[in-house]
Design an enzyme around this catalytic site. Structure first.
Site, PDB file in Angstrom:
ATOM      1  N   THR A  54      56.871 -41.157-114.106  1.00 38.33           N
ATOM      2  CA  THR A  54      56.893 -42.539-114.094  1.00 38.33           C
ATOM      3  C   THR A  54      58.359 -43.101-114.253  1.00 38.33           C
ATOM      4  OG1 THR A  54      56.276 -42.805-116.149  1.00 38.33           O
ATOM      5  CG2 THR A  54      54.772 -42.989-114.743  1.00 38.33           C
ATOM      6  N   THR A  55      58.835 -43.653-114.946  1.00 37.78           N
ATOM      7  CA  THR A  55      59.829 -44.569-115.143  1.00 37.78           C
ATOM      8  C   THR A  55      61.301 -43.669-115.356  1.00 37.78           C
ATOM      9  OG1 THR A  55      58.402 -46.103-116.155  1.00 37.78           O
ATOM     10  CG2 THR A  55      60.818 -46.769-116.359  1.00 37.78           C
TER      11      THR A  55
END
Length: 281
Positions: A54-55
């Site tokens: 993800t991020t």
């Protein structure tokens, strides 16, 4: 195409045939099935369940750029891995942070590293940062078929431009579309929250230390609102991967350096639980 050095000791003709300086072009011509985007997948119903990263966040500062990522990979509502690595050096002056299908993303990064190394050995010079960003865009575009089946890869590319003498950031979409970001950028499921934190804390005159603190703060804020993003895990000693790229080249912060920054962010958040403020830097 595989070299057989046990018999005659001679390389196959594919290795001796003149061509471009692109390793991807070489594979496409002689053994295209080795490219991730050329593999055929069986028909599937719905989205394939696979670990996703993800991020990823990036911030420029005078003299360079910082690229960082959290350590969590998810598979649906399950935490597939708590300590995955999502930020990799592309070469001496650039790095890639991956979001999307973890297995394909890591394979794409390895191919990208080989692409840049192959070009440098053939041409005797490095690609410009703009050229590297374009090569990565081509690789993402070649993965569009898998992206349509739910296996998308959306990286964030950052590096130090030795010609312009400053750090630069490039973001991508699943079709390979490339955009240059100014100041800061984020990608992945927690990017909307990370970007909001960076918008409040970013300044043009950040020092390197302030920039590294900013990206960890942004990842903490993303983890606070996005379940797929992992915040600093003090109990397991799992902290964000933070890298710095300057005219001295690529450098990854040590675990002790990352933990010190993460602990400082956590302590300040305990003092100011209502959210980030400019004074945190």
């Amino acid at each position: 195409m595989e070299a057989n050095t046990r018999s005659t000791g001679r390389l196959p003709a594919a290795f001796l045939t003149p061509g471009s300086s692109s390793f991807m072009d070489f594979l496409s011509e002689h053994q295209p099935e080795l490219l991730p985007g050329k593999r055929s997948l069986p028909p599937v119903q719905g989205v394939i369940e696979a670990p996703h990263g993800t991020t990823i966040v990036a911030v420029t500062f005078p003299g360079g750029v910082v690229l960082a990522g959290d350590r969590r990979a998810t598979m649906g509502n399950v935490i597939a891995q708590r300590d995955i690595e999502k930020v990799f050096p592309a070469d001496e002056y650039s790095a890639v942070g991956i979001a999307g299908t973890a297995g394909l993303a890591v394979e794409m990064v390895k191919l990208f590293q080989l692409e840049l190394e192959h070009f440098e050995k053939v041409e005797g010079a490095q690609l410009s940062l703009e050229g590297k960003a374009n090569r990565l865009s081509t690789m993402i575009r070649s993965n569009l078929g898998m992206a349509m089946q739910g296996l998308a890869v959306v990286p964030l590319f950052a590096g130090y431009d030795v010609d312009r003498e400053r750090g630069r950031i490039f973001s991508y979409d699943v079709t390979g579309g490339r955009s240059q970001e100014h100041g800061f950028a984020a990608t992945g499921s927690g990017s909307i929250f990370a970007r909001g934190a960076m918008k409040k804390l970013f300044r043009d005159d950040l020092t390197e230390a302030e920039a590294t603190t900013l990206v960890v703060q942004a990842l903490y804020d993303a983890a606070d609102d996005d379940s797929a993003t992992g915040g600093p895990d003090v109990a397991r000693r799992i902290y964000p991967i933070v890298t710095v790229i300057t005219d001295d080249g690529f450098r990854r912060l040590t675990e002790d350096e990352s933990s010190d920054i993460a602990r400082a962010v956590l302590e300040r958040r305990l003092e100011q639980p209502d959210g980030p403020r400019a004074s945190l830097l």
